[in-house]
Every structure is written in structure tokens, then in C-alpha cells.
Design an enzyme around this catalytic site. Sequence first.
Site, PDB file in Angstrom:
ATOM      1  N   ASN A 163       6.841  73.228  21.347  1.00 59.24           N
ATOM      2  CA  ASN A 163       7.942  73.772  20.564  1.00 59.24           C
ATOM      3  C   ASN A 163       8.958  74.344  21.548  1.00 59.24           C
ATOM      4  O   ASN A 163       8.747  75.415  22.112  1.00 59.24           O
ATOM      5  CB  ASN A 163       7.392  74.864  19.627  1.00 59.24           C
ATOM      6  CG  ASN A 163       8.487  75.577  18.862  1.00 59.24           C
ATOM      7  OD1 ASN A 163       9.647  75.144  18.878  1.00 59.24           O
ATOM      8  ND2 ASN A 163       8.129  76.668  18.197  1.00 59.24           N
ATOM      9  N   TRP A 164      10.033  73.595  21.756  1.00 63.00           N
ATOM     10  CA  TRP A 164      11.020  74.029  22.747  1.00 63.00           C
ATOM     11  C   TRP A 164      11.891  75.176  22.235  1.00 63.00           C
ATOM     12  O   TRP A 164      12.661  75.754  23.002  1.00 63.00           O
ATOM     13  CB  TRP A 164      11.927  72.848  23.142  1.00 63.00           C
ATOM     14  CG  TRP A 164      11.256  71.819  23.997  1.00 63.00           C
ATOM     15  CD1 TRP A 164       9.973  71.848  24.469  1.00 63.00           C
ATOM     16  CD2 TRP A 164      11.840  70.609  24.490  1.00 63.00           C
ATOM     17  NE1 TRP A 164       9.732  70.719  25.218  1.00 63.00           N
ATOM     18  CE2 TRP A 164      10.858  69.946  25.251  1.00 63.00           C
ATOM     19  CE3 TRP A 164      13.097  70.010  24.367  1.00 63.00           C
ATOM     20  CZ2 TRP A 164      11.091  68.721  25.883  1.00 63.00           C
ATOM     21  CZ3 TRP A 164      13.343  68.796  24.987  1.00 63.00           C
ATOM     22  CH2 TRP A 164      12.341  68.162  25.743  1.00 63.00           C
ATOM     23  N   LYS A 165      11.824  75.453  20.951  1.00 66.41           N
ATOM     24  CA  LYS A 165      12.674  76.492  20.339  1.00 66.41           C
ATOM     25  C   LYS A 165      14.151  76.225  20.696  1.00 66.41           C
ATOM     26  O   LYS A 165      14.526  75.074  20.837  1.00 66.41           O
ATOM     27  CB  LYS A 165      12.200  77.887  20.767  1.00 66.41           C
ATOM     28  CG  LYS A 165      10.701  78.067  20.498  1.00 66.41           C
ATOM     29  CD  LYS A 165      10.229  79.485  20.621  1.00 66.41           C
ATOM     30  CE  LYS A 165       8.734  79.526  20.315  1.00 66.41           C
ATOM     31  NZ  LYS A 165       8.194  80.892  20.310  1.00 66.41           N
ATOM     32  N   HIS A 199       7.718  78.745  10.819  1.00 63.41           N
ATOM     33  CA  HIS A 199       7.447  79.468  12.070  1.00 63.41           C
ATOM     34  C   HIS A 199       7.789  80.945  11.858  1.00 63.41           C
ATOM     35  O   HIS A 199       8.748  81.260  11.136  1.00 63.41           O
ATOM     36  CB  HIS A 199       8.285  78.867  13.203  1.00 63.41           C
ATOM     37  CG  HIS A 199       7.878  79.397  14.545  1.00 63.41           C
ATOM     38  ND1 HIS A 199       8.281  80.633  14.983  1.00 63.41           N
ATOM     39  CD2 HIS A 199       7.085  78.886  15.511  1.00 63.41           C
ATOM     40  CE1 HIS A 199       7.750  80.845  16.189  1.00 63.41           C
ATOM     41  NE2 HIS A 199       7.016  79.806  16.518  1.00 63.41           N
ATOM     42  N   GLU A 201       9.322  82.970  13.605  1.00 60.96           N
ATOM     43  CA  GLU A 201      10.714  83.301  13.940  1.00 60.96           C
ATOM     44  C   GLU A 201      11.639  82.958  12.769  1.00 60.96           C
ATOM     45  O   GLU A 201      12.609  83.666  12.504  1.00 60.96           O
ATOM     46  CB  GLU A 201      11.132  82.575  15.233  1.00 60.96           C
ATOM     47  CG  GLU A 201      10.462  83.227  16.443  1.00 60.96           C
ATOM     48  CD  GLU A 201      10.193  82.306  17.611  1.00 60.96           C
ATOM     49  OE1 GLU A 201      10.771  81.205  17.674  1.00 60.96           O
ATOM     50  OE2 GLU A 201       9.369  82.675  18.477  1.00 60.96           O
ATOM     51  N   GLU A 260      -0.673  81.247  14.184  1.00 64.43           N
ATOM     52  CA  GLU A 260       0.073  81.891  15.268  1.00 64.43           C
ATOM     53  C   GLU A 260       0.158  83.399  15.016  1.00 64.43           C
ATOM     54  O   GLU A 260       1.046  83.846  14.282  1.00 64.43           O
ATOM     55  CB  GLU A 260       1.483  81.311  15.347  1.00 64.43           C
ATOM     56  CG  GLU A 260       1.507  79.824  15.631  1.00 64.43           C
ATOM     57  CD  GLU A 260       2.779  79.411  16.353  1.00 64.43           C
ATOM     58  OE1 GLU A 260       2.671  78.788  17.403  1.00 64.43           O
ATOM     59  OE2 GLU A 260       3.877  79.762  15.884  1.00 64.43           O
ATOM     60  N   GLY A 271       5.022  84.525  22.654  1.00 65.77           N
ATOM     61  CA  GLY A 271       5.990  84.857  23.698  1.00 65.77           C
ATOM     62  C   GLY A 271       5.718  86.178  24.392  1.00 65.77           C
ATOM     63  O   GLY A 271       6.561  86.687  25.124  1.00 65.77           O
ATOM     64  N   SER A 317       1.227  82.162  23.218  1.00 69.61           N
ATOM     65  CA  SER A 317       0.961  82.294  24.658  1.00 69.61           C
ATOM     66  C   SER A 317      -0.143  81.364  25.166  1.00 69.61           C
ATOM     67  O   SER A 317      -0.942  81.745  26.024  1.00 69.61           O
ATOM     68  CB  SER A 317       0.644  83.752  25.015  1.00 69.61           C
ATOM     69  OG  SER A 317       1.752  84.575  24.709  1.00 69.61           O
ATOM     70  N   GLY A 353       4.851  77.152  23.039  1.00 65.73           N
ATOM     71  CA  GLY A 353       6.260  77.487  23.213  1.00 65.73           C
ATOM     72  C   GLY A 353       6.635  77.492  24.681  1.00 65.73           C
ATOM     73  O   GLY A 353       6.818  76.448  25.310  1.00 65.73           O
ATOM     74  N   GLY A 354       6.703  78.690  25.262  1.00 62.01           N
ATOM     75  CA  GLY A 354       7.179  78.876  26.636  1.00 62.01           C
ATOM     76  C   GLY A 354       6.584  77.898  27.649  1.00 62.01           C
ATOM     77  O   GLY A 354       7.317  77.320  28.461  1.00 62.01           O
TER      78      GLY A 354
END
Length: 257
Positions: free
Chosen positions: A10-12, A95, A97, A167, A173, A212, A233-234
Amino acid sequence: MLRRCLVAANWKMNMTVSQALPLAAQLATLTSGPLAEIAVAPPFVALFPVGQVLRPSGVALAAQNCHALSAGAYTGEVSAPMLADLGCRYVIIGHSERRQLFGESDSFIHEKVKAVLEAGLYPILCVGETLEEREHNQTLEVVSKQLQANLAGISSGLGAKLVIAYEPIWAIGTGKTATAQEAQEVHAHIRGWLQQLWGETSKQLRILYGGSVKASNAEELMAKPDIDGALVGGASLQFAEFSAIIEAAKKAMAHKK
Ligand code: PGA
């Protein structure tokens, strides 16, 4: 039952098209195999060019969001049929976010899950608790409520295409990961909940962990019986780290066989 695991990037809101293309070219060298499937969710503007690069590879294209309706006067929105036409296979829905920063309600997320399924795509539905909820021992209750609100009325036939991502919001993150055991407990609860809803179908559904995930913790997480992959993600923004996560997933799956 051995479920083929799914590792989804997930590149966001990261990566311009110019930055995305070299990373996509590296990702296209990865192989989805019988043990692990790979998917990549770039921002909307990069979906088409990244999809072109990934097409000859076995890496699937995913979107990070979509609207609940298929077309109309909804300025700035993108619909599930548009994503299907573009060659997407998965759409991340709900998600945290989106829920927290963009005010997406459970009922809106429910509509989106249905829209994704109706477009013939596979939703990756995200659920998870806040730190406060975990500290008050409300994790399982919160997750059940989200599932109830987001999946009500969906048949087991359509539900067979669902992917769930657990999640915990406090782990996204932040560098804090749920321990493999903490995650497994929630995953087992989710599968039990899905079994009540859809019976045997629940055994084939993939439940991903997100929050994470990195190369150093991926294998331990995915070795757990009900953890069938990861939403990353990251760590998905760096090729070396992401490909190491995929190797870890394959190792974990080989042991589960
Ligand atoms: P993270 O994000 O891996 O950067 O914690 C996961 C996610 O939000 O899907």
C-alpha cells in the site's frame, strides 16, 4: 487448508508517476507463485502506467480506495468499474486512514465493499482497533462490530472473494507491531466470526495482517495459522525491503504446508 498468502503493497499518497515507474519495473521481476501472491496499490494517477509495467508479470494491481457508486456527478471520485476496466484485481476498502481522516462511516464502507464485489473485483477490507480500545480490552468487540456493519447481507458466494486486513491502528506507521501471538488471536476471532456468517467459505478466505510489517517480523507473523499475508505500507516503498518480506512470506508458507 493451505491458503495462498497475499502480500500487498500500500503505497498510500507516495510516489509520483516518475518515481513509481522504476520501482514498478523492479517489482515486475518478482514472481507470484503457488505459495504467495503479490499485489501493489499505487496512488490513482499511477495505476495505469504501473499496471502496464506489471502486466507481463504475475504481480497484481490494486487500488487504495473507490466510490460506492458506479458513475455519476461525484467530482473527484473513482468508481469500481473504472478500476476493473483498468486491470485492477484488488481494492483496499475501509483503511483506518480513510475511516479516521476522511470520515468514512461503516455504512459507506459497506456500500463500497458491495460495489467492489459487483464490479468483479476483490475487496481488501481493513478492520482494527485504536490503542485506547485495545487498552480497554475492546479489540474483539470492535473488530466484530466493523465486520457486522461492513459485511451485512453479503452472500457467501460473493464473500468468497473477500480479503480481510486486520490492522491495529496503533501499529500503523508507528514501528510498533502487534506480536505474532496478539495478531493470531484477532485473526482466529475474525475467522470464527466469518464462519458464523458464511460457514465453510471462511476457511478459504485470506486474513492479512497490517501495521509496521517489515522483513524482520514478516516470517514470524505469517507462520501463524490464521495469518495469510500482509498489507505493507512504509516498507513497501523500498524494493529490497519489500522483496525480503515476500521471501519471508514464502518461507513461512512452505512451513505451513
Ligand atoms: P505501515 O502501514 O506498514 O506503514 O504500518 C500499513 C497500512 O497502513 O496498510
